[in-house]
Design an enzyme around this catalytic site. Structure first.
Site, PDB file in Angstrom:
ATOM      1  N   TRP A 281      10.416 -64.595 -42.080  1.00 10.56           N
ATOM      2  CA  TRP A 281      10.744 -64.068 -40.749  1.00 10.56           C
ATOM      3  C   TRP A 281      12.222 -64.320 -40.530  1.00 10.56           C
ATOM      4  O   TRP A 281      12.597 -65.446 -40.357  1.00 10.56           O
ATOM      5  CB  TRP A 281       9.909 -64.774 -39.670  1.00 10.56           C
ATOM      6  CG  TRP A 281      10.038 -64.094 -38.347  1.00 10.56           C
ATOM      7  CD1 TRP A 281      10.827 -64.455 -37.302  1.00 10.56           C
ATOM      8  CD2 TRP A 281       9.353 -62.904 -37.940  1.00 10.56           C
ATOM      9  NE1 TRP A 281      10.686 -63.572 -36.273  1.00 10.56           N
ATOM     10  CE2 TRP A 281       9.790 -62.604 -36.636  1.00 10.56           C
ATOM     11  CE3 TRP A 281       8.436 -62.049 -38.550  1.00 10.56           C
ATOM     12  CZ2 TRP A 281       9.325 -61.490 -35.927  1.00 10.56           C
ATOM     13  CZ3 TRP A 281       7.984 -60.950 -37.844  1.00 10.56           C
ATOM     14  CH2 TRP A 281       8.427 -60.689 -36.553  1.00 10.56           C
TER      15      TRP A 281
ATOM     16  N   LYS B 117      16.904 -65.115 -36.939  1.00  8.59           N
ATOM     17  CA  LYS B 117      16.262 -65.602 -38.172  1.00  8.59           C
ATOM     18  C   LYS B 117      16.447 -64.635 -39.336  1.00  8.59           C
ATOM     19  O   LYS B 117      16.014 -64.916 -40.454  1.00  8.59           O
ATOM     20  CB  LYS B 117      14.775 -65.873 -37.943  1.00  8.59           C
ATOM     21  CG  LYS B 117      14.564 -67.035 -36.995  1.00  8.59           C
ATOM     22  CD  LYS B 117      13.157 -67.558 -37.014  1.00  8.59           C
ATOM     23  CE  LYS B 117      12.977 -68.631 -35.963  1.00  8.59           C
ATOM     24  NZ  LYS B 117      12.992 -68.088 -34.575  1.00  8.59           N
TER      25      LYS B 117
ATOM     26  N   TYR C  82      11.430 -75.299 -35.837  1.00  6.97           N
ATOM     27  CA  TYR C  82      11.096 -75.671 -34.457  1.00  6.97           C
ATOM     28  C   TYR C  82      10.700 -77.136 -34.355  1.00  6.97           C
ATOM     29  O   TYR C  82      10.840 -77.740 -33.298  1.00  6.97           O
ATOM     30  CB  TYR C  82       9.972 -74.792 -33.911  1.00  6.97           C
ATOM     31  CG  TYR C  82      10.415 -73.377 -33.600  1.00  6.97           C
ATOM     32  CD1 TYR C  82      11.535 -73.135 -32.809  1.00  6.97           C
ATOM     33  CD2 TYR C  82       9.710 -72.286 -34.085  1.00  6.97           C
ATOM     34  CE1 TYR C  82      11.943 -71.844 -32.523  1.00  6.97           C
ATOM     35  CE2 TYR C  82      10.106 -70.992 -33.798  1.00  6.97           C
ATOM     36  CZ  TYR C  82      11.231 -70.776 -33.020  1.00  6.97           C
ATOM     37  OH  TYR C  82      11.632 -69.492 -32.730  1.00  6.97           O
TER      38      TYR C  82
ATOM     39  N   ASN D 182      -1.489 -61.271 -33.751  1.00  6.22           N
ATOM     40  CA  ASN D 182      -0.427 -62.214 -34.055  1.00  6.22           C
ATOM     41  C   ASN D 182      -0.328 -63.266 -32.957  1.00  6.22           C
ATOM     42  O   ASN D 182      -0.153 -62.916 -31.782  1.00  6.22           O
ATOM     43  CB  ASN D 182       0.913 -61.481 -34.158  1.00  6.22           C
ATOM     44  CG  ASN D 182       2.065 -62.414 -34.493  1.00  6.22           C
ATOM     45  OD1 ASN D 182       2.244 -62.794 -35.654  1.00  6.22           O
ATOM     46  ND2 ASN D 182       2.836 -62.821 -33.491  1.00  6.22           N
ATOM     47  N   GLU D 183      -0.463 -64.521 -33.332  1.00 11.30           N
ATOM     48  CA  GLU D 183      -0.237 -65.653 -32.431  1.00 11.30           C
ATOM     49  C   GLU D 183      -0.912 -65.500 -31.078  1.00 11.30           C
ATOM     50  O   GLU D 183      -0.326 -65.825 -30.038  1.00 11.30           O
ATOM     51  CB  GLU D 183       1.259 -65.874 -32.215  1.00 11.30           C
ATOM     52  CG  GLU D 183       1.979 -66.300 -33.470  1.00 11.30           C
ATOM     53  CD  GLU D 183       3.300 -67.008 -33.196  1.00 11.30           C
ATOM     54  OE1 GLU D 183       3.840 -66.888 -32.084  1.00 11.30           O
ATOM     55  OE2 GLU D 183       3.790 -67.701 -34.104  1.00 11.30           O
TER      56      GLU D 183
ATOM     57  N   ASN E 147       1.870 -68.512 -39.082  1.00  6.68           N
ATOM     58  CA  ASN E 147       3.291 -68.495 -38.767  1.00  6.68           C
ATOM     59  C   ASN E 147       3.697 -69.950 -38.587  1.00  6.68           C
ATOM     60  O   ASN E 147       3.297 -70.590 -37.608  1.00  6.68           O
ATOM     61  CB  ASN E 147       3.557 -67.757 -37.454  1.00  6.68           C
ATOM     62  CG  ASN E 147       3.113 -66.299 -37.498  1.00  6.68           C
ATOM     63  OD1 ASN E 147       2.844 -65.769 -38.573  1.00  6.68           O
ATOM     64  ND2 ASN E 147       3.045 -65.668 -36.347  1.00  6.68           N
TER      65      ASN E 147
END
Ligand code: GCB
Length: 639
Positions: free
Chosen positions: A499, A520, A425, A363-364, A419
């Protein structure tokens, strides 16, 4: 025969303050300080110890000491002898301790969640609560038994495939017992035998099989294997399984049992307010109840292995699951061995769950690691490992927003997901459409998913002029309304995962709002408040009739004409003001009314048999409690 003794009560816990106290499991030492912000929760080594009498054993029975979740590293000692160590805070591990047992036994577990460069996760937007937070068991098994020594597995692997109207079920068992044979029975959900055979690797047919068919009919069978010698049963294991087929089409999306089955769902973190990861079955059940209520048909179990009990619930309720390891936010050159062992455990321990369709590799990772050979190699190693251990499922990964579509890391796994928080953002909800279209155009053969999207909201913050970053429930609604329509415009996505289902703690987080919290979720951290967005999703996804008036917590409004949104899955909504019907609208899911406001006004929405009511109030000056003091932005101490 096999039996289990729970060792959960009355541990002497030597905590961060050097004081000893008595605790019961599940337990964490970061339940409070891991949720209050400042990135200062205590990370280090604490000790749990207790005594227990040796279990009664006969005929050479063996005793295994089993841990179902110790975060993050454990060093176990029994009667002064080192039993072993384990790295990785989310999986099951066990040792045969028979030879160390005495009539009365002293067990010591040193648990360490301190910072290091080899055990994942070290950097991420969630708290790494230290402690023994799942069950500890003493498992007594026959002298000659199925394998319990391989990556926390149970020595039984069930691989079902659909063959026309029948199910072909391969059952593999693992043991090192000489001269024994394995007798296998397959049972339907009522316990009736539907097929039987003999061998350590046997494929049996279930004629006219009933499929595990997602949320509508998650039918489960069970495989039972007995280890037999000279007619005597030595040991027995069983596992539930479901027979289903699935595939992903880069143009059309996800197929279950040959039918298009668009995956729409949520991600789940396991922690709860005040208790962190030390949750019980009741907490798991409540989470599942809420996820079912919203109408999701898939769950991304982020960002680590969850409790076996939760995968069981997913099997039972037909949730399609994305399972993953915490190889997240940062590639650590010294972390390869641990990433590999966490993946081996994840797959071995969860192989039989029909709910799982894919293994998430990372992930990321590019959020703090530039593309480099070691990082890419590690992805290839993990990807190959998944295929080798489990050729029946596909692999995926969740890319960071700023990971470009052509980045090599995005082209290693079988499918890919991003994502993307466009409209949260960064400004520009419309960018989501552009992004999806671009990727699909450029890589038409590569299935794309949205592994994360979302927007923060606190149920006490409100505005009639919601803006990105204000943390109001109203902006969260605007954001999610857009995203749901956007997904409808791009049906090729293989899955979308909101999310997050629940607010969760990230002690390093300070982005406005409440320090240490990620808001979130569409349900609050204590699971007590369903935010308005919850009902938006319910309107889209659930068939259970309901109507919901949004903004009931935005009671004081400085305006004589106010917008009131109603979410419902019914085709018509009538609005009543102080008992008088003012308007009826026909539409779909989202109904917006302009409502005159003078003094205190009672509102009621009626849709079919359902109704919802609230009271709003005209006020002269805006209520300051509805506004966030600080501005939010994408900056977190963990990046
Ligand atoms: C992400 C991460 C997740 C964070 C989320 C956020 O992409 O994968 O762990 O919590 O963003 O809320 O920023």
């Amino acid at each position: 025969m096999r039996r289990e003794i729970a060792i959960n009560e009355s541990w002497a816990f030597l905590g961060p303050d050097g004081q000893e106290q008595t605790v019961n499991l599940p337990h964490t030492w970061n339940g409070a300080d891991g949720q209050d912000g400042g990135n200062d929760y205590w990370r280090g080594t604490c000790t749990y110890s207790r005594t227990f009498p040796a279990p009664e054993t006969a005929d050479g029975e063996r005793a295994y000491l089993e841990f179902r979740g110790v975060n993050a590293s454990a060093a176990v000692e029994l009667n002064g002898t080192a039993v072993g160590t384990h790295d990785g805070g989310y999986s099951t591990f066990r040792w045969d301790v028979t030879n160390l047992l005495k009539p009365e036994n002293a067990l010591t577990v040193r648990v360490d969640n301190s910072v290091n460069d080899r055990v994942y996760p070290q950097k991420a937007d969630f708290t790494f609560y230290g402690g023994i937070y799942r069950d500890v068991l003493l498992r007594v098994v026959p002298a000659e038994h199925f394998d319990l020594d391989t990556f926390g597995g149970e020595g039984l692997k069930v691989t079902p495939t659909v063959q026309g109207k029948d199910g072909a079920v391969r059952v593999e068992t693992f043991h090192g017992v000489a001269g024994a044979e394995v007798r296998v029975h397959l049972l339907d959900a009522d316990g009736n035998a539907v097929a039987e055979g003999t061998g350590t690797d046997v494929t049996l047919t279930i004629p006219d099989v009933r499929l595990w068919d997602g949320v509508k009919d998650p039918y489960l069978y069970a495989a039972e294997a007995a280890l037999v010698r000279d007619g005597v049963e030595l040991d027995k294991v069983s596992a539930r399984f479901g027979v289903r087929s699935f595939r992903v089409d880069p143009d059309k999306g996800f197929f279950l049992n040959g039918r298009l089955y668009p995956l729409h769902g949520v991600s789940r973190h396991q922690d709860w307010k005040g208790i962190g990861n030390a949750i019980t079955k009741e907490h798991h059940r409540r989470d599942m109840e809420l996820i079912r209520e919203i109408g999701a048909n898939t769950i991304r179990l982020a960002h680590y292995q969850h409790d076996q009990y939760f995968y069981d619930l997913c099997d039972e309720y037909g949730m399609v699951v994305w399972a993953e390891i915490p190889y997240i936010s940062e590639h650590m050159p010294n972390g390869r061995e641990n990433a590999v062992s966490q993946m081996k455990e994840l797959i071995t321990q969860n192989y039989n769950h029909p709910c799982i369709v894919c293994w998430g590799v990372s992930n990321e990772i590019t959020i703090s690691t530039k593309d480099n050979k070691d990082m890419l190699d590690n992805h290839r190693v993990l990807n190959n490992l998944c295929h080798e251990l489990d050729p029946t499922r596909f692999t995926t990964l969740a890319c960071y927003a700023i990971c470009a579509p052509f980045n090599p890391v995005a082209h290693i796994t079988d499918v890919v997901s991003w994502n993307l928080y466009l409209g949260w953002y960064v400004p520009g909800l419309f960018l989501n459409d552009l992004w999806m279209n671009f990727f699909h155009f450029r890589y038409p053969k590569r299935a794309l998913g949205y592994s994360e999207y979302g927007c923060e909201a606190m149920p006490n913050l409100h505005s009639s002029h919601p803006r990105r970053g204000d943390h109001t429930e109203e902006y969260q609604c605007i954001y999610n309304e857009y995203m749901l329509k956007c997904f409808e415009r791009h049906p090729f996505l293989w899955a979308t995962h909101l999310w997050n289902m629940f607010d969760f703690a990230a002690d390093a987080r300070d982005q406005g709002g409440e320090p240490g919290m990620n808001h979130k979720g569409v349900v609050t951290f204590d699971r007590k408040i369903k935010k308005d967005s919850f009902y938006l999703y319910k309107a889209w996804w659930s068939g259970e009739p309901f109507v919901h008036i949004c903004g009931s917590r935005y009671r004081d409004r400085p305006e004589h004409l106010t917008e009131v949104k109603v979410y419902t899955n019914q085709p018509k909504v009538a609005l009543y003001l102080n008992g008088e019907r003012i308007e009826e609208k026909t539409g779909e899911k989202v109904f917006a009314f302009q409502v005159p406001l003078h003094g205190e006004t009672k509102l009621e929405a009626r849709a079919g048999e359902c109704s919802d009511a609230c009271t709003l109030r005209y006020v002269e000056t805006p209520n300051p409690a509805y506004t966030l003091p600080k501005k939010s932005g994408k900056s977190a101490n963990w990046v």
